[in-house]
Write a protein that holds these residues in place. Structure first.
Motif, PDB file in Angstrom:
ATOM      1  N   ARG A 139      16.520  81.316  47.500  1.00  0.00           N
ATOM      2  CA  ARG A 139      16.162  81.536  48.903  1.00  0.00           C
ATOM      3  C   ARG A 139      14.881  82.353  49.032  1.00  0.00           C
ATOM      4  N   LEU A 140      14.733  83.359  48.170  1.00  0.00           N
ATOM      5  CA  LEU A 140      13.504  84.143  48.182  1.00  0.00           C
ATOM      6  C   LEU A 140      12.302  83.282  47.779  1.00  0.00           C
ATOM      7  N   ALA A 141      12.529  82.392  46.807  1.00  0.00           N
ATOM      8  CA  ALA A 141      11.449  81.506  46.375  1.00  0.00           C
ATOM      9  C   ALA A 141      11.071  80.511  47.463  1.00  0.00           C
ATOM     10  N   ASP A 142      12.054  80.061  48.252  1.00  0.00           N
ATOM     11  CA  ASP A 142      11.761  79.164  49.369  1.00  0.00           C
ATOM     12  C   ASP A 142      10.941  79.881  50.444  1.00  0.00           C
ATOM     13  N   HIS A 143      11.148  81.185  50.571  1.00  0.00           N
ATOM     14  CA  HIS A 143      10.434  81.942  51.611  1.00  0.00           C
ATOM     15  C   HIS A 143       9.070  82.433  51.119  1.00  0.00           C
ATOM     16  N   PHE A 144       9.041  83.082  49.964  1.00  0.00           N
ATOM     17  CA  PHE A 144       7.812  83.716  49.478  1.00  0.00           C
ATOM     18  C   PHE A 144       7.007  82.851  48.511  1.00  0.00           C
ATOM     19  N   GLY A 145       7.627  81.836  47.952  1.00  0.00           N
ATOM     20  CA  GLY A 145       6.944  80.995  46.978  1.00  0.00           C
ATOM     21  C   GLY A 145       7.451  81.243  45.569  1.00  0.00           C
ATOM     22  N   GLU A 174       0.613  77.865  42.619  1.00  0.00           N
ATOM     23  CA  GLU A 174       1.900  77.765  43.304  1.00  0.00           C
ATOM     24  C   GLU A 174       2.420  76.334  43.171  1.00  0.00           C
ATOM     25  N   SER A 175       3.742  76.167  43.290  1.00  0.00           N
ATOM     26  CA  SER A 175       4.333  74.833  43.248  1.00  0.00           C
ATOM     27  C   SER A 175       3.769  73.971  44.386  1.00  0.00           C
ATOM     28  N   PRO A 176       3.246  72.782  44.074  1.00  0.00           N
ATOM     29  CA  PRO A 176       2.678  71.930  45.135  1.00  0.00           C
ATOM     30  C   PRO A 176       3.728  71.471  46.142  1.00  0.00           C
ATOM     31  N   ARG A 177       4.959  71.268  45.698  1.00  0.00           N
ATOM     32  CA  ARG A 177       6.006  70.858  46.633  1.00  0.00           C
ATOM     33  C   ARG A 177       6.325  71.985  47.617  1.00  0.00           C
ATOM     34  N   TRP A 178       6.314  73.230  47.150  1.00  0.00           N
ATOM     35  CA  TRP A 178       6.521  74.352  48.065  1.00  0.00           C
ATOM     36  C   TRP A 178       5.352  74.462  49.037  1.00  0.00           C
ATOM     37  N   LEU A 179       4.134  74.238  48.552  1.00  0.00           N
ATOM     38  CA  LEU A 179       2.953  74.293  49.425  1.00  0.00           C
ATOM     39  C   LEU A 179       3.045  73.244  50.531  1.00  0.00           C
ATOM     40  N   ILE A 180       3.548  72.060  50.184  1.00  0.00           N
ATOM     41  CA  ILE A 180       3.719  71.015  51.206  1.00  0.00           C
ATOM     42  C   ILE A 180       4.788  71.426  52.211  1.00  0.00           C
ATOM     43  N   LEU A 181       5.871  72.028  51.727  1.00  0.00           N
ATOM     44  CA  LEU A 181       6.917  72.509  52.635  1.00  0.00           C
ATOM     45  C   LEU A 181       6.364  73.523  53.632  1.00  0.00           C
ATOM     46  N   LYS A 182       5.369  74.302  53.202  1.00  0.00           N
ATOM     47  CA  LYS A 182       4.748  75.313  54.064  1.00  0.00           C
ATOM     48  C   LYS A 182       3.499  74.783  54.767  1.00  0.00           C
ATOM     49  N   LYS A 204       0.755  73.636  53.610  1.00  0.00           N
ATOM     50  CA  LYS A 204      -0.534  73.995  52.985  1.00  0.00           C
ATOM     51  C   LYS A 204      -0.994  72.795  52.160  1.00  0.00           C
ATOM     52  N   LEU A 205      -1.367  71.745  52.879  1.00  0.00           N
ATOM     53  CA  LEU A 205      -1.587  70.443  52.258  1.00  0.00           C
ATOM     54  C   LEU A 205      -2.822  70.426  51.368  1.00  0.00           C
ATOM     55  N   GLY A 206      -3.893  71.116  51.764  1.00  0.00           N
ATOM     56  CA  GLY A 206      -5.117  71.143  50.959  1.00  0.00           C
ATOM     57  C   GLY A 206      -4.867  71.770  49.593  1.00  0.00           C
ATOM     58  N   LYS A 207      -4.169  72.905  49.585  1.00  0.00           N
ATOM     59  CA  LYS A 207      -3.866  73.576  48.318  1.00  0.00           C
ATOM     60  C   LYS A 207      -2.939  72.718  47.452  1.00  0.00           C
ATOM     61  N   ALA A 208      -1.965  72.068  48.101  1.00  0.00           N
ATOM     62  CA  ALA A 208      -1.045  71.207  47.353  1.00  0.00           C
ATOM     63  C   ALA A 208      -1.789  70.053  46.705  1.00  0.00           C
ATOM     64  N   ARG A 209      -2.725  69.458  47.451  1.00  0.00           N
ATOM     65  CA  ARG A 209      -3.493  68.328  46.911  1.00  0.00           C
ATOM     66  C   ARG A 209      -4.329  68.776  45.708  1.00  0.00           C
ATOM     67  N   ASP A 210      -4.897  69.970  45.784  1.00  0.00           N
ATOM     68  CA  ASP A 210      -5.709  70.478  44.670  1.00  0.00           C
ATOM     69  C   ASP A 210      -4.844  70.648  43.414  1.00  0.00           C
ATOM     70  N   VAL A 211      -3.642  71.159  43.591  1.00  0.00           N
ATOM     71  CA  VAL A 211      -2.751  71.342  42.442  1.00  0.00           C
ATOM     72  C   VAL A 211      -2.358  70.000  41.855  1.00  0.00           C
ATOM     73  N   PHE A 212      -1.980  69.052  42.707  1.00  0.00           N
ATOM     74  CA  PHE A 212      -1.572  67.739  42.217  1.00  0.00           C
ATOM     75  C   PHE A 212      -2.714  67.023  41.495  1.00  0.00           C
ATOM     76  N   ARG A 213      -3.940  67.228  41.935  1.00  0.00           N
ATOM     77  CA  ARG A 213      -5.073  66.569  41.272  1.00  0.00           C
ATOM     78  C   ARG A 213      -5.370  67.180  39.912  1.00  0.00           C
ATOM     79  N   ASN A 214      -4.890  68.396  39.696  1.00  0.00           N
ATOM     80  CA  ASN A 214      -4.991  68.973  38.349  1.00  0.00           C
ATOM     81  C   ASN A 214      -3.870  68.475  37.435  1.00  0.00           C
ATOM     82  N   ILE A 215      -2.771  68.040  38.052  1.00  0.00           N
ATOM     83  CA  ILE A 215      -1.618  67.560  37.290  1.00  0.00           C
ATOM     84  C   ILE A 215      -1.711  66.059  37.022  1.00  0.00           C
TER      85      ILE A 215
END
Length: 444
Positions: free
Chosen positions: A64-70, A191-199, A201-212
């Protein structure tokens, strides 16, 4: 799969190394702690179980803390707790202080055992998720082996500041080194890209996924996850986890993670020196304990080649059968008093090898991959919470069982439990090999 993905998964798995180190390091300190603090069986059980008891709230709240804070911030907080626990345990001036710092270490272990599998499952491509998820288990067994080696050398080092009265302090305090390394390395991962999408934060998530992934794969992954999240939009409520939609998979996850402790694996690592002291095999019990750690590591590496090829369910069935037979055979050796040979040692090695290749390999992968995106953090916490509840009960009761029931009956009990697990796995465990996280619901 890009090397970048392996590296960030490996850093997250370092929490598992500390998990393994902190849970196993106590094995080498039990004899000196008994004499230093004048402890009986119940007190020794409490020292060992304090860590497992701390794991219960650590695991329960981590998701639950990870869902809230990352995921990343909570892994950094976990590293700080490991540092505090190592320093405090090494400097403990009383039995009560030692129990408190062992409890704090348990909080960190519970959090690490929840956060690392979640993070790794969320950055891993489906075809490699089993092997990347196993980095957690590999790190755990490396931490266990490192603790055994550290204990052995500290106990056998003779100098002006290491004495029979204080070497247990250096054993417990040695966790400071990997704890500091974990803290600084975790600051370097994304940060986890799936958590970023949940929050959102689509730009940051896309950057992480493009590294993966490659760019086209990254964009497709983004679309798939966003569609899945839109379908399950809205804040999750506690009651929803056990709703009719999720109840079946959540209960399977909780029961599976819990009964993994009933294999008895941690009693072997926590109490290995006490078990070996009851045999008539010569040699240092701490050195024999190192050998158990080596077997654990070797067969965990072998499991890397099996988990995404054979699948989770077949491994669990084979492991339960072999471990059950080993426990029954060890019980027989104690019952017949045939301890003046290496059969107990060999049986424990075979048991550990079977666990490492099967339940040890599958546990942390499976509990992090079977839950849908919407409830993954919360549900994984519940599953690992159940694991640590059983761990604390077993850790506390084993020395009492050993002295009350005797070694033979104690191992007979665990042998029967292991064989009984075959029934649960056959009926309720579903295969997840190669299934994308967003498609898990279609399997069960």
């Amino acid at each position: 799969m890009k090397i970048y993905t392996v590296l960030i998964a490996a850093v997250a798995a370092l929490g598992g190394l500390l998990f393994g180190f902190d849970t196993a390091v106590i094995a080498g300190t039990l004899s000196p702690l008994k004499s230093y603090f004048n402890l009986g069986d119940v007190a020794i059980g409490l020292v060992v179980a304090a860590s497992s008891i701390g794991c219960i709230p650590g695991a329960f709240f981590a998701g639950r803390l990870a869902d809230h804070f990352g995921r990343k911030k909570m892994m950094a907080a976990t590293a700080l707790l490991f540092i505090i626990a190592a320093l405090g345990s090494g400097l403990a001036g009383s039995f009560d202080q030692l129990v408190i710092y062992r409890f704090i270490g348990g909080l960190a272990i519970g959090m690490a055992s929840t956060l690392a599998p979640i993070y790794i499952s969320e950055i891993a491509p489906p075809a490699f998720r089993g092997r990347l998820g196993m980095l957690q288990q590999l790190a755990i067994v490396m931490g266990i082996l490192l603790a055994f080696i550290s204990n052995y050398f500290i106990a056998n080092t003779s100098n002006s500041f290491l004495t029979n009265e204080n070497y247990w302090r250096f054993m417990l305090g040695a966790a400071m080194v990997p704890s500091l390394i974990f803290f600084f390395l975790i600051l370097t991962v994304p940060e986890s890209p799936r958590w970023l999408i949940l929050k959102n934060k689509l730009g940051k998530a896309r950057d992480v996924f493009r590294n993966i992934y490659e760019e086209q794969e990254a964009d497709q992954e983004m679309k798939t996850i966003m569609t899945d999240i839109k379908t399950d939009a809205g804040e999750i409520k506690f009651s929803e986890i056990f709703s009719s939609k999720y109840k079946k998979v959540v209960l399977i996850g909780i029961v599976f993670a819990s009964i993994a402790q009933l294999t008895g694996i941690n009693i072997v690592f926590y109490y290995a020196p006490l078990i070996f002291e009851k045999t008539h095999v010569g040699g240092s019990v701490l050195f024999q304990t190192i050998l158990t750690g080596i077997v654990n590591l070797v067969f965990t590496l072998i499991a890397f080649t099996l988990i995404d090829r054979i699948g989770r369910k077949k491994l669990l069935l084979a492991g339960a059968a072999i471990m059950g037979l080993c426990m029954l055979f060890i019980g027989y050796l104690f019952y017949a008093n045939k301890l003046d040979n290496y059969f107990v040692l060999i049986s424990i090695f075979v048991y550990i090898a079977a666990f490492a290749c099967t339940w040890g390999a599958v546990l942390w992968v499976y509990v992090a991959e079977i839950f849908p995106n919407r409830i993954r953090g919360h549900a994984t916490s519940f599953a690992i919470f159940g694991n640590w509840v059983l761990n604390s009960v077993i850790s506390f009761t084993f020395p009492v069982m050993l002295s009350g029931l005797g070694p033979a009956n104690t191992f007979f009990v665990y042998g029967i439990i292991n064989l009984g697990m075959i029934l649960f796995v056959s009926r309720y465990i579903f295969e997840t090999k190669g299934v994308a996280l967003e498609n898990i619901e279609s399997v069960y």
